[in-house]
Design a protein around this motif. Structure first.
Motif, PDB file in Angstrom:
ATOM      1  N   ALA A 189       0.843  -1.202   0.000  1.00  0.00           N
ATOM      2  CA  ALA A 189       0.000   0.000   0.000  1.00  0.00           C
ATOM      3  C   ALA A 189       0.873   1.245   0.000  1.00  0.00           C
ATOM      4  O   ALA A 189       1.965   1.253   0.572  1.00  0.00           O
ATOM      5  CB  ALA A 189      -0.918  -0.011   1.219  1.00  0.00           C
ATOM      6  N   ARG A 190       0.391   2.300  -0.679  1.00  0.00           N
ATOM      7  CA  ARG A 190       1.179   3.530  -0.799  1.00  0.00           C
ATOM      8  C   ARG A 190       0.655   4.601   0.141  1.00  0.00           C
ATOM      9  O   ARG A 190      -0.565   4.798   0.219  1.00  0.00           O
ATOM     10  CB  ARG A 190       1.044   4.084  -2.214  1.00  0.00           C
ATOM     11  CG  ARG A 190       1.479   3.104  -3.252  1.00  0.00           C
ATOM     12  CD  ARG A 190       1.182   3.672  -4.608  1.00  0.00           C
ATOM     13  NE  ARG A 190       1.548   2.682  -5.610  1.00  0.00           N
ATOM     14  CZ  ARG A 190       1.587   2.933  -6.898  1.00  0.00           C
ATOM     15  NH1 ARG A 190       1.286   4.136  -7.344  1.00  0.00           N
ATOM     16  NH2 ARG A 190       1.932   1.991  -7.738  1.00  0.00           N
ATOM     17  N   LYS A 191       1.561   5.305   0.759  1.00  0.00           N
ATOM     18  CA  LYS A 191       1.131   6.423   1.607  1.00  0.00           C
ATOM     19  C   LYS A 191       0.746   7.594   0.700  1.00  0.00           C
ATOM     20  O   LYS A 191       1.449   7.903  -0.248  1.00  0.00           O
ATOM     21  CB  LYS A 191       2.260   6.844   2.547  1.00  0.00           C
ATOM     22  CG  LYS A 191       1.780   7.792   3.614  1.00  0.00           C
ATOM     23  CD  LYS A 191       2.889   8.254   4.512  1.00  0.00           C
ATOM     24  CE  LYS A 191       3.427   9.579   4.038  1.00  0.00           C
ATOM     25  NZ  LYS A 191       4.587  10.010   4.811  1.00  0.00           N
ATOM     26  N   MET A 192      -0.360   8.216   1.003  1.00  0.00           N
ATOM     27  CA  MET A 192      -0.792   9.375   0.198  1.00  0.00           C
ATOM     28  C   MET A 192      -0.245  10.645   0.842  1.00  0.00           C
ATOM     29  O   MET A 192      -0.174  10.743   2.057  1.00  0.00           O
ATOM     30  CB  MET A 192      -2.315   9.477   0.211  1.00  0.00           C
ATOM     31  CG  MET A 192      -3.023   8.225  -0.228  1.00  0.00           C
ATOM     32  SD  MET A 192      -4.795   8.475  -0.026  1.00  0.00           S
ATOM     33  CE  MET A 192      -5.387   6.825  -0.318  1.00  0.00           C
ATOM     34  N   GLN A 193       0.075  11.631  -0.019  1.00  0.00           N
ATOM     35  CA  GLN A 193       0.471  12.926   0.536  1.00  0.00           C
ATOM     36  C   GLN A 193      -0.762  13.686   0.991  1.00  0.00           C
ATOM     37  O   GLN A 193      -0.726  14.444   1.943  1.00  0.00           O
ATOM     38  CB  GLN A 193       1.166  13.765  -0.536  1.00  0.00           C
ATOM     39  CG  GLN A 193       2.609  13.393  -0.770  1.00  0.00           C
ATOM     40  CD  GLN A 193       3.164  14.314  -1.844  1.00  0.00           C
ATOM     41  OE1 GLN A 193       2.969  14.072  -3.041  1.00  0.00           O
ATOM     42  NE2 GLN A 193       3.825  15.365  -1.420  1.00  0.00           N
ATOM     43  N   GLU A 194      -1.825  13.509   0.223  1.00  0.00           N
ATOM     44  CA  GLU A 194      -3.065  14.205   0.553  1.00  0.00           C
ATOM     45  C   GLU A 194      -4.250  13.423   0.010  1.00  0.00           C
ATOM     46  O   GLU A 194      -4.123  12.595  -0.892  1.00  0.00           O
ATOM     47  CB  GLU A 194      -3.064  15.624  -0.011  1.00  0.00           C
ATOM     48  CG  GLU A 194      -2.805  15.666  -1.504  1.00  0.00           C
ATOM     49  CD  GLU A 194      -2.712  17.081  -2.060  1.00  0.00           C
ATOM     50  OE1 GLU A 194      -3.045  18.033  -1.341  1.00  0.00           O
ATOM     51  OE2 GLU A 194      -2.329  17.208  -3.234  1.00  0.00           O
ATOM     52  N   ILE A 195      -5.425  13.711   0.588  1.00  0.00           N
ATOM     53  CA  ILE A 195      -6.667  13.097   0.119  1.00  0.00           C
ATOM     54  C   ILE A 195      -7.794  14.088   0.419  1.00  0.00           C
ATOM     55  O   ILE A 195      -7.717  14.826   1.413  1.00  0.00           O
ATOM     56  CB  ILE A 195      -6.897  11.707   0.780  1.00  0.00           C
ATOM     57  CG1 ILE A 195      -8.197  11.052   0.279  1.00  0.00           C
ATOM     58  CG2 ILE A 195      -6.894  11.781   2.298  1.00  0.00           C
ATOM     59  CD1 ILE A 195      -8.348   9.566   0.658  1.00  0.00           C
ATOM     60  N   THR A 196      -8.820  14.117  -0.429  1.00  0.00           N
ATOM     61  CA  THR A 196      -9.916  15.068  -0.172  1.00  0.00           C
ATOM     62  C   THR A 196     -10.827  14.534   0.943  1.00  0.00           C
ATOM     63  O   THR A 196     -10.880  13.329   1.188  1.00  0.00           O
ATOM     64  CB  THR A 196     -10.782  15.287  -1.431  1.00  0.00           C
ATOM     65  OG1 THR A 196     -11.317  14.017  -1.816  1.00  0.00           O
ATOM     66  CG2 THR A 196      -9.967  15.879  -2.576  1.00  0.00           C
ATOM     67  N   TYR A 197     -11.565  15.467   1.554  1.00  0.00           N
ATOM     68  CA  TYR A 197     -12.525  15.049   2.584  1.00  0.00           C
ATOM     69  C   TYR A 197     -13.467  13.992   2.012  1.00  0.00           C
ATOM     70  O   TYR A 197     -13.761  12.989   2.661  1.00  0.00           O
ATOM     71  CB  TYR A 197     -13.387  16.240   3.028  1.00  0.00           C
ATOM     72  CG  TYR A 197     -12.661  17.330   3.783  1.00  0.00           C
ATOM     73  CD1 TYR A 197     -12.022  17.066   5.000  1.00  0.00           C
ATOM     74  CD2 TYR A 197     -12.650  18.640   3.308  1.00  0.00           C
ATOM     75  CE1 TYR A 197     -11.390  18.074   5.698  1.00  0.00           C
ATOM     76  CE2 TYR A 197     -12.020  19.653   4.007  1.00  0.00           C
ATOM     77  CZ  TYR A 197     -11.386  19.374   5.206  1.00  0.00           C
ATOM     78  OH  TYR A 197     -10.765  20.372   5.886  1.00  0.00           O
ATOM     79  N   ASN A 198     -13.968  14.241   0.776  1.00  0.00           N
ATOM     80  CA  ASN A 198     -14.972  13.325   0.227  1.00  0.00           C
ATOM     81  C   ASN A 198     -14.445  11.909   0.042  1.00  0.00           C
ATOM     82  O   ASN A 198     -15.118  10.938   0.365  1.00  0.00           O
ATOM     83  CB  ASN A 198     -15.497  13.852  -1.111  1.00  0.00           C
ATOM     84  CG  ASN A 198     -16.423  15.022  -0.905  1.00  0.00           C
ATOM     85  OD1 ASN A 198     -16.875  15.263   0.220  1.00  0.00           O
ATOM     86  ND2 ASN A 198     -16.691  15.769  -1.964  1.00  0.00           N
ATOM     87  N   GLU A 199     -13.227  11.803  -0.482  1.00  0.00           N
ATOM     88  CA  GLU A 199     -12.677  10.461  -0.685  1.00  0.00           C
ATOM     89  C   GLU A 199     -12.322   9.813   0.653  1.00  0.00           C
ATOM     90  O   GLU A 199     -12.558   8.617   0.860  1.00  0.00           O
ATOM     91  CB  GLU A 199     -11.481  10.515  -1.636  1.00  0.00           C
ATOM     92  CG  GLU A 199     -11.949  10.732  -3.087  1.00  0.00           C
ATOM     93  CD  GLU A 199     -10.823  10.937  -4.075  1.00  0.00           C
ATOM     94  OE1 GLU A 199     -10.891  10.377  -5.179  1.00  0.00           O
ATOM     95  OE2 GLU A 199      -9.861  11.659  -3.754  1.00  0.00           O
ATOM     96  N   MET A 200     -11.796  10.602   1.593  1.00  0.00           N
ATOM     97  CA  MET A 200     -11.472  10.042   2.918  1.00  0.00           C
ATOM     98  C   MET A 200     -12.738   9.600   3.625  1.00  0.00           C
ATOM     99  O   MET A 200     -12.777   8.548   4.260  1.00  0.00           O
ATOM    100  CB  MET A 200     -10.720  11.082   3.764  1.00  0.00           C
ATOM    101  CG  MET A 200     -10.238  10.534   5.102  1.00  0.00           C
ATOM    102  SD  MET A 200      -8.973   9.255   4.896  1.00  0.00           S
ATOM    103  CE  MET A 200      -9.639   7.897   5.822  1.00  0.00           C
ATOM    104  N   LEU A 201     -13.790  10.398   3.491  1.00  0.00           N
ATOM    105  CA  LEU A 201     -15.053  10.050   4.144  1.00  0.00           C
ATOM    106  C   LEU A 201     -15.565   8.714   3.608  1.00  0.00           C
ATOM    107  O   LEU A 201     -15.990   7.847   4.379  1.00  0.00           O
ATOM    108  CB  LEU A 201     -16.079  11.167   3.896  1.00  0.00           C
ATOM    109  CG  LEU A 201     -17.446  10.989   4.532  1.00  0.00           C
ATOM    110  CD1 LEU A 201     -17.319  10.795   6.036  1.00  0.00           C
ATOM    111  CD2 LEU A 201     -18.328  12.208   4.249  1.00  0.00           C
TER     112      LEU A 201
END
Ligand code: ADP
Ligand code: ASP
Ligand code: MG
Length: 407
Positions: A189-201
């Motif tokens: 699995a890859r660590k993300m630098q960022e993710i949007t609220y919608n995708e994280m939710l």
């Protein structure tokens, strides 16, 4: 003056040494004049142990008493962390959820934060204290302690950051950030630098326990950027925010989630006529039980009867089963079957709607791994399949390699 909310999860404060290390790290990183609010969870597996303790006394305790018991875990951590700060020479004060002004809805075990009255926290910060707040708990209008559902300390932290207009909200945990799949199950699995609220939710709702779904919703509605990072290293983790700012959107699928906290209930042979689904699901809704995947299929067209199958969380299964068995009898159904050996695997990505091949690729990955799909459901930004619980690891790894091939 800068104000930062930092939350440390259970594994970050699992032992007295870890608690002292958390205090030490906070003091080392603290800049002069910076105001700090720390939210902590119960030590290690304390909440699970309290649940076991409770079950050994009564397997159906009352919600108010459950909260009275479970909230004690966080009370131990806040007092010990405040003591650790004192030992290291910095003034600190611990506050329960009620003392910190966290007002919730009335319902026990799954209460929602309605309001934060931050007066006491601000007054203690003004005195130069580090304020240590118990996560996962609040107080309702009746003056009773409530808890916010498993993983609720994340929500405490984000709610406080919103109410205090904090400059940052940092979620410290036992992994280095948000990954493209649970790194414990998928080594690649890859660590993300960022993710949007919608995708994280969506990831969180579909089982990525790294953030409680409600905390992401709060972050979105109050515009609190959240930084998920490791307790044990100082490198940057993953930023959860409204829009992507730096990362190239290389993949339509952003992540793969899995959820083992699922149970399947099937009501067999219900009459095929209007009002049946209403009757069944309103009975469940009245008991505050969330129903997730729902499928209705024809059992016997000649006899005009259907099967209705749906999923609930495992902790809701005993009550859901009781309610459904009762309703099934009233409806003259053939029977009710419950199955706990299921799991849900999902792919999440905001660009999915315009990419028709995603579902086929996911099903292909499951076929390659020899995994049978029992139920499928979709949303605008996700596709989920219900499978056998013992195949989760193969399923998630196969789906992950399909969408995130090694470079
Ligand atoms: P804490 O006690 O700090 O709140 P949790 O156990 O609630 O920690 O959440 C962290 C765990 O979330 C990780 O150990 C990891 O196994 C799990 N997890 C599931 N999905 C993901 C994901 N996509 N990215 C990172 N962690 C994940
Ligand atoms: N201690 C609670 C739990 O285990 C809350 C949390 O850790 O966020 O769910
Ligand atoms: Mg957690």
């Amino acid at each position: 003056m800068t104000l930062i909310v930092k939350k440390f999860g259970g594994s970050s404060v699992a032992t007295p040494e870890k608690i002292v290390n958390v205090a030490r790290r906070i003091l080392q990183e603290k800049k002069d004049g910076e105001r700090i609010v720390v939210v902590v969870s119960a030590m290690g597996d304390t909440t699970d142990e309290l649940i076991d303790l409770m079950k050994s006394v009564n397997d159906r305790p009352n919600g108010r008493e459950i909260d009275m018991l479970l909230s004690t875990g966080e009370q131990v951590s806040i007092a010990l962390l405040a003591m650790a700060f004192a030992r290291l020479g910095h003034p600190a004060i611990s506050l329960t959820g009620a003392q910190a002004g966290i007002a919730t809805t009335v319902q026990h075990n799954k209460a929602k934060i309605q309001r934060v009255e931050p007066g006491r926290i601000l007054a203690e910060l003004a005195k130069g204290q580090i304020v240590v707040v118990a996560g996962f708990q609040g107080v309702n209008a009746a003056g009773d302690i409530t808890t916010l559902g498993r993983g609720g300390s994340d929500t405490t932290a984000v709610a406080l950051a919103g109410a205090l207009k904090a400059d940052a909200c940092e979620i410290f945990t036992d992994v280095k950030g948000v990954y493209s799949a649970d790194p414990r199950l998928v080594p690649r699995a890859r660590k993300m630098q960022e993710i949007t609220y919608n995708e994280m939710l969506e990831m969180a709702r579909l089982g990525a326990v790294v953030m409680q779904p409600r905390s992401v919703e709060m972050g979105k509605s109050y515009g609190v950027p959240i930084h998920v990072r490791s307790t044990f290293t100082s490198e940057p983790g993953t930023y959860i925010r409204e829009e992507y700012t730096m990362e190239e959107r290389e993949f339509v699928v952003r992540g793969v989630a899995h959820d083992l906290n699922v149970a399947k209930l099937a009501v067999l042979g219900v009459p095929d006529r209007p009002g049946i689904a209403y009757k069944l699901f309103s009975a469940l809704a009245n008991a505050n039980i969330d129903v997730d995947m729902i499928v209705q299929s024809i059992r016997n067209a000649d006899k005009n009867i259907n099967d209705i199958l749906f999923t609930v969380s495992q902790q809701d299964l005993p009550r859901a089963r009781e309610i459904v068995e009762h309703t099934a009898k009233e409806l003259g159904a053939l029977g009710v079957v419950a199955d706990e050996n299921v799991a849900k695997v999902s792919v999440v990505g905001a660009g999915m709607l315009g990419s028709p091949g995603i579902a086929a690729q996911m099903f292909g990955a499951l076929a390659d791994a020899g995994v049978n799909i029992e139920v499928i459901s979709t949303s605008e930004i996700s596709i989920s399949c219900l499978i056998r619980a013992d195949q989760v690891k193969e399923a998630v790894n196969s789906i992950h390699s399909r969408f995130f091939p090694d470079k």
